[in-house]
Design a protein around this motif. Structure first.
Motif, PDB file in Angstrom:
ATOM      1  N   LYS A  64       0.948  -1.022   0.071  1.00 15.79           N
ATOM      2  CA  LYS A  64      -0.297   0.045   0.061  1.00 15.79           C
ATOM      3  C   LYS A  64       0.904   1.665   0.796  1.00 15.79           C
ATOM      4  CE  LYS A  64      -3.685  -2.470   2.868  1.00 15.79           C
ATOM      5  NZ  LYS A  64      -4.040  -2.624   4.391  1.00 15.79           N
ATOM      6  N   ARG A  65       0.180   1.873  -1.017  1.00 14.78           N
ATOM      7  CA  ARG A  65       1.482   3.187  -1.454  1.00 14.78           C
ATOM      8  C   ARG A  65       0.891   4.434  -0.439  1.00 14.78           C
ATOM      9  NH1 ARG A  65       5.150   3.049  -6.839  1.00 14.78           N
ATOM     10  NH2 ARG A  65       6.775   3.688  -5.482  1.00 14.78           N
ATOM     11  N   GLN A  66       1.666   5.025  -0.067  1.00  7.45           N
ATOM     12  CA  GLN A  66       1.384   6.457   0.227  1.00  7.45           C
ATOM     13  C   GLN A  66       1.214   7.505  -0.460  1.00  7.45           C
ATOM     14  OE1 GLN A  66      -0.234   6.043   3.253  1.00  7.45           O
ATOM     15  NE2 GLN A  66       0.986   4.364   3.611  1.00  7.45           N
ATOM     16  N   LYS A  67       1.702   7.309  -1.638  1.00  6.88           N
ATOM     17  CA  LYS A  67       1.730   8.144  -2.952  1.00  6.88           C
ATOM     18  C   LYS A  67       1.647   7.559  -4.137  1.00  6.88           C
ATOM     19  CE  LYS A  67       4.283  12.545  -4.881  1.00  6.88           C
ATOM     20  NZ  LYS A  67       5.209  13.223  -4.714  1.00  6.88           N
ATOM     21  N   ASP A  68       1.030   7.955  -4.646  1.00  9.39           N
ATOM     22  CA  ASP A  68       0.988   7.201  -6.368  1.00  9.39           C
ATOM     23  C   ASP A  68       2.217   7.760  -7.238  1.00  9.39           C
ATOM     24  OD1 ASP A  68       0.414   6.077  -8.997  1.00  9.39           O
ATOM     25  OD2 ASP A  68      -1.325   7.437  -9.293  1.00  9.39           O
ATOM     26  N   LEU A  69       3.268   7.344  -7.515  1.00  6.73           N
ATOM     27  CA  LEU A  69       4.172   6.961  -8.142  1.00  6.73           C
ATOM     28  C   LEU A  69       4.193   6.193  -9.544  1.00  6.73           C
ATOM     29  CD1 LEU A  69       6.442   6.404  -5.074  1.00  6.73           C
ATOM     30  CD2 LEU A  69       6.042   8.852  -6.194  1.00  6.73           C
ATOM     31  N   GLY A  70       3.217   5.839  -9.595  1.00 12.11           N
ATOM     32  CA  GLY A  70       2.850   5.207 -11.392  1.00 12.11           C
ATOM     33  C   GLY A  70       2.841   4.471 -11.487  1.00 12.11           C
ATOM     34  N   VAL A  71       2.552   3.956 -13.091  1.00  8.79           N
ATOM     35  CA  VAL A  71       2.887   2.576 -13.047  1.00  8.79           C
ATOM     36  C   VAL A  71       4.243   1.622 -13.134  1.00  8.79           C
ATOM     37  CG1 VAL A  71       2.421   0.318 -14.862  1.00  8.79           C
ATOM     38  CG2 VAL A  71       0.687   1.734 -15.408  1.00  8.79           C
ATOM     39  N   ALA A  72       5.639   2.211 -13.798  1.00  9.21           N
ATOM     40  CA  ALA A  72       6.892   2.266 -13.998  1.00  9.21           C
ATOM     41  C   ALA A  72       7.212   1.864 -12.642  1.00  9.21           C
ATOM     42  CB  ALA A  72       7.242   2.963 -14.897  1.00  9.21           C
ATOM     43  N   SER A  73       6.766   2.599 -11.479  1.00  9.99           N
ATOM     44  CA  SER A  73       7.606   2.581 -10.566  1.00  9.99           C
ATOM     45  C   SER A  73       6.908   1.598  -9.160  1.00  9.99           C
ATOM     46  CB  SER A  73       7.985   4.212  -9.176  1.00  9.99           C
ATOM     47  OG  SER A  73       7.823   4.022  -8.579  1.00  9.99           O
ATOM     48  N   SER A  74       5.799   1.235 -10.032  1.00  3.92           N
ATOM     49  CA  SER A  74       5.172  -0.292  -9.323  1.00  3.92           C
ATOM     50  C   SER A  74       5.651  -1.732  -9.300  1.00  3.92           C
ATOM     51  CB  SER A  74       3.704  -0.121 -10.044  1.00  3.92           C
ATOM     52  OG  SER A  74       2.965   1.084  -9.023  1.00  3.92           O
ATOM     53  N   TYR A  75       5.631  -1.472 -10.939  1.00  5.38           N
ATOM     54  CA  TYR A  75       6.741  -2.743 -11.434  1.00  5.38           C
ATOM     55  C   TYR A  75       7.865  -2.636 -10.689  1.00  5.38           C
ATOM     56  CZ  TYR A  75       3.301  -3.698 -14.975  1.00  5.38           C
ATOM     57  OH  TYR A  75       1.953  -4.139 -15.817  1.00  5.38           O
ATOM     58  N   ASN A  76       8.646  -1.329 -11.102  1.00  2.00           N
ATOM     59  CA  ASN A  76      10.054  -1.517  -9.996  1.00  2.00           C
ATOM     60  C   ASN A  76      10.288  -2.110  -9.064  1.00  2.00           C
ATOM     61  OD1 ASN A  76      11.252  -0.647 -12.661  1.00  2.00           O
ATOM     62  ND2 ASN A  76      11.333   0.958 -12.393  1.00  2.00           N
ATOM     63  N   LEU A  77       9.269  -1.571  -7.328  1.00  7.61           N
ATOM     64  CA  LEU A  77       9.189  -1.615  -6.342  1.00  7.61           C
ATOM     65  C   LEU A  77       8.992  -3.026  -6.600  1.00  7.61           C
ATOM     66  CD1 LEU A  77       9.195  -1.233  -3.285  1.00  7.61           C
ATOM     67  CD2 LEU A  77       6.456  -0.014  -4.148  1.00  7.61           C
ATOM     68  N   GLY A  78       7.763  -3.429  -6.923  1.00 12.02           N
ATOM     69  CA  GLY A  78       7.702  -4.967  -7.265  1.00 12.02           C
ATOM     70  C   GLY A  78       8.772  -6.000  -7.366  1.00 12.02           C
ATOM     71  N   THR A  79       9.392  -5.358  -8.055  1.00  9.31           N
ATOM     72  CA  THR A  79      10.698  -6.602  -8.843  1.00  9.31           C
ATOM     73  C   THR A  79      11.495  -6.713  -7.303  1.00  9.31           C
ATOM     74  OG1 THR A  79      10.205  -5.843 -10.861  1.00  9.31           O
ATOM     75  CG2 THR A  79      12.438  -6.485 -10.334  1.00  9.31           C
ATOM     76  N   LYS A  80      11.802  -5.595  -7.077  1.00 10.07           N
ATOM     77  CA  LYS A  80      13.036  -5.589  -6.355  1.00 10.07           C
ATOM     78  C   LYS A  80      12.861  -6.416  -4.996  1.00 10.07           C
ATOM     79  CE  LYS A  80      14.751  -0.894  -6.478  1.00 10.07           C
ATOM     80  NZ  LYS A  80      14.090   0.332  -6.057  1.00 10.07           N
ATOM     81  N   ARG A  81      10.556  -6.672  -4.603  1.00  9.36           N
ATOM     82  CA  ARG A  81      10.663  -7.473  -3.676  1.00  9.36           C
ATOM     83  C   ARG A  81       9.875  -8.594  -4.135  1.00  9.36           C
ATOM     84  NH1 ARG A  81       7.107  -4.060  -0.049  1.00  9.36           N
ATOM     85  NH2 ARG A  81       8.000  -1.769   0.385  1.00  9.36           N
ATOM     86  N   ALA A  82      10.733  -8.846  -5.116  1.00 12.47           N
ATOM     87  CA  ALA A  82       9.748 -10.251  -5.755  1.00 12.47           C
ATOM     88  C   ALA A  82      10.652 -11.659  -5.272  1.00 12.47           C
ATOM     89  CB  ALA A  82      10.108 -10.299  -7.301  1.00 12.47           C
ATOM     90  N   LYS A  83      10.625 -12.338  -4.962  1.00 13.03           N
ATOM     91  CA  LYS A  83      11.025 -13.877  -4.474  1.00 13.03           C
ATOM     92  C   LYS A  83      11.817 -14.648  -5.772  1.00 13.03           C
ATOM     93  CE  LYS A  83       8.903 -14.341  -0.230  1.00 13.03           C
ATOM     94  NZ  LYS A  83       8.021 -14.817   0.333  1.00 13.03           N
ATOM     95  N   SER A  84      11.400 -14.593  -6.932  1.00 10.36           N
ATOM     96  CA  SER A  84      12.029 -15.847  -8.261  1.00 10.36           C
ATOM     97  C   SER A  84      12.852 -14.766  -8.889  1.00 10.36           C
ATOM     98  CB  SER A  84      10.278 -15.568  -8.567  1.00 10.36           C
ATOM     99  OG  SER A  84      11.118 -15.957  -9.922  1.00 10.36           O
ATOM    100  N   ASP A  85      13.263 -15.528  -9.905  1.00  8.44           N
ATOM    101  CA  ASP A  85      13.719 -14.827 -10.656  1.00  8.44           C
ATOM    102  C   ASP A  85      13.518 -14.215 -11.865  1.00  8.44           C
ATOM    103  OD1 ASP A  85      16.432 -14.991  -9.132  1.00  8.44           O
ATOM    104  OD2 ASP A  85      17.043 -16.280  -9.695  1.00  8.44           O
ATOM    105  N   LEU A  86      12.395 -15.085 -11.573  1.00 10.36           N
ATOM    106  CA  LEU A  86      11.631 -14.205 -13.469  1.00 10.36           C
ATOM    107  C   LEU A  86      10.524 -14.222 -12.804  1.00 10.36           C
ATOM    108  CD1 LEU A  86      11.312 -16.018 -16.320  1.00 10.36           C
ATOM    109  CD2 LEU A  86      10.201 -17.174 -15.499  1.00 10.36           C
ATOM    110  N   VAL A  87      10.630 -12.770 -13.012  1.00  9.36           N
ATOM    111  CA  VAL A  87       8.783 -11.827 -13.054  1.00  9.36           C
ATOM    112  C   VAL A  87       8.149 -11.530 -14.277  1.00  9.36           C
ATOM    113  CG1 VAL A  87       8.015  -9.289 -12.315  1.00  9.36           C
ATOM    114  CG2 VAL A  87      10.868 -11.323 -11.020  1.00  9.36           C
TER     115      VAL A  87
END
Length: 107
Positions: A64-87
């Motif tokens: 849950k973000r506190q500020k809308d930083l857009g789609v690309a930023s969301s993909y980047n954040l999700g990728t940083k948190r991802a457990k798998s090497d394949l996203v």
């Protein structure tokens, strides 16, 4: 087959995100986790994801973000948190027509 992490940015997706989650969880390809990055939704999108996550066999993380930083930023954040090497990147209004779509994407 390497299990994947699925990243989904979301903002005010109450009318679509449930179908997206359903079609993802019906895939035959192994999914390690689903990460939904909410960009300050003003509808009940977060509640829909949280309720679905409680019943899902696949772990679902809702960020849950506190500020809308857009789609690309969301993909980047999700990728940083991802457990798998394949996203896999999807949108909150994606509907996968068959249960073999992730397998096609990973090839």
């Amino acid at each position: 087959m390497t299990p994947v992490s699925v990243i989904i940015p979301m903002r005010n997706a109450a009318t679509t995100v449930l179908e997206t989650l359903r079609t993802i969880t019906m895939q035959k390809y192994p999914i390690e986790e689903i990460i939904v990055v909410d960009n300050v939704s003003k509808d009940n999108s977060r509640e829909i994801v949280s309720t679905f996550a409680k019943k899902s066999k696949i772990p679902i993380t809702l960020i849950k973000r506190q500020k809308d930083l857009g789609v690309a930023s969301s993909y980047n954040l999700g990728t940083k948190r991802a457990k798998s090497d394949l996203v896999i990147f999807l949108t909150s209004d994606a509907s996968l027509p068959t249960n073999s779509e992730l397998e096609k994407l990973t090839k």
